[in-house]
Design an enzyme around this catalytic site. Structure first.
Site, PDB file in Angstrom:
ATOM      1  N   TRP A   1     -25.179  21.183   0.594  1.00 33.48           N
ATOM      2  CA  TRP A   1     -25.327  22.537   0.040  1.00 33.48           C
ATOM      3  C   TRP A   1     -24.208  22.796  -0.956  1.00 33.48           C
ATOM      4  O   TRP A   1     -23.225  22.044  -0.985  1.00 33.48           O
ATOM      5  CB  TRP A   1     -25.289  23.582   1.167  1.00 33.48           C
ATOM      6  CG  TRP A   1     -25.961  24.857   0.774  1.00 33.48           C
ATOM      7  CD1 TRP A   1     -25.374  26.051   0.506  1.00 33.48           C
ATOM      8  CD2 TRP A   1     -27.364  25.058   0.584  1.00 33.48           C
ATOM      9  NE1 TRP A   1     -26.316  26.983   0.149  1.00 33.48           N
ATOM     10  CE2 TRP A   1     -27.548  26.393   0.187  1.00 33.48           C
ATOM     11  CE3 TRP A   1     -28.491  24.233   0.676  1.00 33.48           C
ATOM     12  CZ2 TRP A   1     -28.809  26.927  -0.105  1.00 33.48           C
ATOM     13  CZ3 TRP A   1     -29.746  24.767   0.390  1.00 33.48           C
ATOM     14  CH2 TRP A   1     -29.900  26.100   0.013  1.00 33.48           C
TER      15      TRP A   1
ATOM     16  N   ASP B   1     -20.620  29.595  -7.262  1.00 34.71           N
ATOM     17  CA  ASP B   1     -20.903  30.987  -7.633  1.00 34.71           C
ATOM     18  C   ASP B   1     -21.941  31.588  -6.701  1.00 34.71           C
ATOM     19  O   ASP B   1     -22.505  30.899  -5.854  1.00 34.71           O
ATOM     20  CB  ASP B   1     -21.377  31.037  -9.089  1.00 34.71           C
ATOM     21  CG  ASP B   1     -22.771  30.446  -9.257  1.00 34.71           C
ATOM     22  OD1 ASP B   1     -23.065  29.413  -8.621  1.00 34.71           O
ATOM     23  OD2 ASP B   1     -23.583  31.021  -9.993  1.00 34.71           O
TER      24      ASP B   1
ATOM     25  N   GLU C   1     -25.080  29.836  -6.146  1.00 37.36           N
ATOM     26  CA  GLU C   1     -24.935  28.560  -5.438  1.00 37.36           C
ATOM     27  C   GLU C   1     -25.200  27.364  -6.333  1.00 37.36           C
ATOM     28  O   GLU C   1     -25.715  26.346  -5.889  1.00 37.36           O
ATOM     29  CB  GLU C   1     -25.885  28.514  -4.224  1.00 37.36           C
ATOM     30  CG  GLU C   1     -25.939  29.803  -3.458  1.00 37.36           C
ATOM     31  CD  GLU C   1     -26.569  29.677  -2.096  1.00 37.36           C
ATOM     32  OE1 GLU C   1     -27.794  29.543  -2.032  1.00 37.36           O
ATOM     33  OE2 GLU C   1     -25.834  29.699  -1.093  1.00 37.36           O
ATOM     34  N   GLU C   2     -24.868  27.469  -7.599  1.00 41.12           N
ATOM     35  CA  GLU C   2     -25.182  26.384  -8.529  1.00 41.12           C
ATOM     36  C   GLU C   2     -23.980  25.813  -9.266  1.00 41.12           C
ATOM     37  O   GLU C   2     -23.947  24.628  -9.574  1.00 41.12           O
ATOM     38  CB  GLU C   2     -26.208  26.885  -9.572  1.00 41.12           C
ATOM     39  CG  GLU C   2     -27.556  27.195  -8.944  1.00 41.12           C
ATOM     40  CD  GLU C   2     -28.508  27.920  -9.886  1.00 41.12           C
ATOM     41  OE1 GLU C   2     -28.060  28.355 -10.961  1.00 41.12           O
ATOM     42  OE2 GLU C   2     -29.689  28.057  -9.520  1.00 41.12           O
TER      43      GLU C   2
ATOM     44  N   GLU D   1     -38.397  38.030  -3.990  1.00 43.56           N
ATOM     45  CA  GLU D   1     -37.173  37.752  -4.732  1.00 43.56           C
ATOM     46  C   GLU D   1     -37.377  37.962  -6.235  1.00 43.56           C
ATOM     47  O   GLU D   1     -36.553  38.551  -6.918  1.00 43.56           O
ATOM     48  CB  GLU D   1     -36.755  36.300  -4.467  1.00 43.56           C
ATOM     49  CG  GLU D   1     -35.504  35.864  -5.174  1.00 43.56           C
ATOM     50  CD  GLU D   1     -35.187  34.403  -4.851  1.00 43.56           C
ATOM     51  OE1 GLU D   1     -34.240  34.185  -4.088  1.00 43.56           O
ATOM     52  OE2 GLU D   1     -35.897  33.490  -5.332  1.00 43.56           O
TER      53      GLU D   1
HETATM   54  C1  LIG Z   1     -16.583  22.257  -5.243  1.00 50.50           C
HETATM   55  O1  LIG Z   1     -15.191  22.399  -5.570  1.00 50.50           O
HETATM   56  C2  LIG Z   1     -14.325  22.324  -4.460  1.00 50.50           C
HETATM   57  C3  LIG Z   1     -12.924  22.604  -4.930  1.00 50.50           C
HETATM   58  O2  LIG Z   1     -12.595  23.909  -4.667  1.00 50.50           O
HETATM   59  C4  LIG Z   1     -14.423  20.955  -3.814  1.00 50.50           C
HETATM   60  O3  LIG Z   1     -13.588  20.886  -2.679  1.00 50.50           O
HETATM   61  C5  LIG Z   1     -15.857  20.725  -3.393  1.00 50.50           C
HETATM   62  O4  LIG Z   1     -16.007  19.409  -2.881  1.00 50.50           O
HETATM   63  C6  LIG Z   1     -16.807  20.899  -4.558  1.00 50.50           C
HETATM   64  N1  LIG Z   1     -18.148  20.810  -4.033  1.00 50.50           N
HETATM   65  C7  LIG Z   1     -19.056  19.995  -4.527  1.00 50.50           C
HETATM   66  C8  LIG Z   1     -20.366  19.985  -3.830  1.00 50.50           C
HETATM   67  O5  LIG Z   1     -18.842  19.296  -5.509  1.00 50.50           O
END
Ligand SMILES: *[C@@H]1O[C@H](CO)[C@@H](O)[C@H](O)[C@H]1NC(C)=O
Ligand SMILES: *[C@@H]1O[C@H](CO)[C@@H](O)[C@H](O)[C@H]1NC(C)=O
Ligand SMILES: *[C@@H]1O[C@H](CO)[C@@H](O)[C@H](O)[C@H]1NC(C)=O
Ligand SMILES: *[C@@H]1O[C@H](CO)[C@@H](O)[C@H](O)[C@H]1NC(C)=O
Length: 579
Positions: free
Chosen positions: A137, A193, A196-197, A421
């Site tokens: 996710w 955000d 979720e993207e 939605e």
């Molecule tokens: C999103 O960024 C965070 C850093 O705050 C990182 O820890 C996380 O693994 C990232 N998530 C993805 C799915 O890339």
């Protein structure tokens, strides 16, 4: 000329009256449906909630929304808590108590983002049996803890007002403190955000974190937890400073995310304006209040982004309401208009009308001029008192414009009043998840703002943005430039012709002591932004100017000199536009 102008105004007004009566009728029929729609999706006796404390939607396939999201649940409960504490609906206390107790449980559930003490509070959603959701996710999402603490603090303040101190300090404060401590420690980290993207920094997230820390500091003071106050307050100032960086001065809008590679026009920013509305803060642009010049300019840019991309908006006048979606590049479930984003536009405008009425005037600035020109092409900057004809013209037009967004949703709401939605960009038929809790809650809060009633603010009045942004707490500093100096980055926006370059010189040795010949060349790597980083003496007033140079040409910026005061340590970024 004059005749034409009048004709246009009359034409608008006739259409607008029709929209307002459509909005009146929709409020009359939809308010009770929306309230029932929220209640069906929450609590042990909700008819569609399957026993969960709160679900996003009863939809279980394409998309499956039978989960509890911290963000959605907190936003919905904030609306219910406002109804309860204002005395509008005194029956909600049991549901609110079950919300806070379920959140206390969810905070402790170990999940893919971590445990309660190692980042787990940033987990976006849970299964409805209060277990962790373990599939891939977009995590973490850092707005949830902020929104949850805002909701619970508003309930806790009511309990304190009513003498129930023990429950607040023993049961609610530990929940609130976990969330606030998470925000204090993690606001300067990236995350996903609200859609979720995009994994970057996000305006909505930053703004709700700022709000949570401000009201958290006030709340901690109120209950005598004074040791938390300075940490929350210090970070709130840092977050407020960072918040300013989302503003795009040349585009006149708020860039929603620092990443993502999109235009940046996004309902994220409009939702921020309504969810950080503080009726006591006037039209302050530091917190992007609904009637601030920046938020109004942004609103126009956001709405206009949807005029030509949805078939259902075709043929609508360029200054009339249209259906809006999350962001113009959206393709999720077909990338359609959403009920909750379209009605959020109306809510921001109703909030603005409330504050102009309180202030007794409207201030039109160069920033908000394009917004107001939609309603009066001849308008100029200035302050228009409520006794003036211009004030009446503008507020009448803004009210009609706002009602227009309600009327758009009304047009695309099916006859049973159910709110999904989205609705199809090509024919207006409902699409994606049915009975979205947030669609109903957004409808309720917009209707409420339309009546002119407000709820208590959160301390947004009179805030000062720090001159220098610090990244995070406990004495951290950016990369400095050696003993007694700080690394200062100058960014200047300047359009140039081929062969022309931008230089800087100024009042200190490091800036070549006002020498046009020895001035320092800036990099055009991010054209039209030209940049240079220079080590300057710390804690010093420095004056400087940019120069355009080309073979046979040397053009100084016009007076006066630019000036900065460098910080005592760390680094500093200064952004200018070439004059
Ligand atoms: C999103 O960024 C965070 C850093 O705050 C990182 O820890 C996380 O693994 C990232 N998530 C993805 C799915 O890339
Ligand atoms: C305080 O509020 C809580 C939550 O509604 C309730 O359970 C408790 O009975 C209240 N206590 C008093 C003394 O009213
Ligand atoms: C952290 O704060 C600094 C200073 O405001 C800012 O430049 C930086 O972009 C922030 N980073 C994140 C991820 O919030
Ligand atoms: C109106 O806005 C301008 C620009 O922000 C500001 O300088 C001026 O003080 C404001 N006037 C009033 C009356 O608020």
């Amino acid at each position: 000329m004059r005749f034409t102008f009048l004709a246009i105004v009359v034409g608008l007004a006739v259409g607008a009256f029709a929209q307002s009566s459509t909005a009146d009728a929709y409020v009359a029929s939809e308010a009770s449906i929306a309230k029932a729609g929220v209640l069906a999706n929450i609590g042990p006796s909700g008819s569609k909630s399957q026993g969960a404390k709160a679900i996003a939607s009863p939809s279980t396939t394409n998309p499956n929304y039978l989960f509890t999201w911290t963000r959605d649940t907190s936003l919905v409960f904030k609306a219910l808590i406002d109804q309860f504490t204002s005395g509008e609906d005194t029956t909600l206390r049991g549901l609110i108590d079950s919300f806070t107790s379920s959140q206390a449980i969810l905070q402790q559930v170990s999940n893919p983002s971590g445990t309660v003490s190692t980042g787990g509070l940033g987990e976006p959603k849970f299964n409805i049996d209060e277990s962790a959701f373990t599939d891939a996710w977009g995590r973490p999402q850092r707005d949830g803890p902020a929104l949850r603490s805002t909701a619970i603090i508003s309930y806790a303040n009511w309990l304190l007002d009513n003498g129930n101190t023990t429950y607040v300090t023993q049961t609610l404060w530990p929940i609130i403190k976990l969330d606030l401590d998470y925000v204090e420690a993690n606001w300067n980290q990236t995350g996903f955000d609200l859609w979720e993207e995009v994994n970057s920094s996000s305006f909505f997230t930053t703004a709700v974190q700022h709000r949570a820390l401000r009201e958290g500091a006030a709340f901690a003071t109120r209950i005598g937890q004074t040791s938390e106050v300075s940490g929350y307050t210090t970070q709130a100032a840092n977050v407020l400073c960072f918040l300013q960086s989302y503003w795009n001065p040349s585009g006149g809008f708020i860039t929603a995310n620092t990443g993502g590679g999109r235009s940046g026009r996004d309902a994220n920013t409009v939702l921020t304006s309504i969810h950080t509305f503080d009726p006591a803060a006037g039209c302050d642009a530091a917190t992007f209040q609904p009637c601030s010049d920046k938020a109004l300019s942004n609103l126009k840019v956001y709405v206009d982004a949807f005029r030509s991309i949805y078939t259902i908006n075709s043929g609508v006048a360029a200054n009339a309401a249209v259906a809006t979606g999350r962001y113009p590049e959206d393709s999720y479930q077909g990338g359609n208009p959403w009920y909750l984003t379209t009605i959020a536009v109306a809510e921001q405008l109703y909030d603005a009308l409330i504050v102009w009425d309180q202030l007794g005037s409207i201030n039109v600035t160069t920033t908000s001029l394009p917004f107001f020109q939609q309603f009066s092409s001849g308008i100029t900057t200035g302050t228009f008192a409520s006794t003036s004809e211009t004030y009446t013209t503008l507020t009448t037009a803004v009210k009609n414009f706002a009602d227009g967004f309600i009327a758009v949703n009304a047009q695309f709401t099916p006859s049973n009043g159910g709110l999904a939605e989205q609705y199809s960009r090509s024919n207006g038929q409902p699409v994606s998840a049915v009975d979205l809790t947030w669609s109903y809650a957004a409808t309720l809060t917009a209707f409420h703002a339309r009546t002119g009633k407000t709820y208590p603010g959160w301390g947004a009045a009179g805030l000062t943005v720090p001159a220098v942004c610090s990244t995070s707490g406990s004495g951290s500093s950016g990369g400095g430039g050696g003993a007694g100096t700080v690394a200062v980055t100058f960014n200047v926006q300047a359009t140039t012709f081929f062969g022309e370059n931008i230089y800087i010189t100024g009042s200190v040795d490091a800036l070549q002591n006002w020498s046009p010949d020895n001035a320092l060349l800036l990099s055009s790597a991010n054209y039209p932004i030209w940049s240079i980083t220079v080590n300057l003496p710390a804690s010093t007033d420095v004056q400087y100017k940019f120069i355009r140079k080309a073979p046979g040409e040397l053009i100084w910026e016009s007076d006066p000199n630019n000036q900065i005061t460098t910080p005592a340590s760390g680094s500093f970024t200064q952004s200018d536009t070439f004059r």
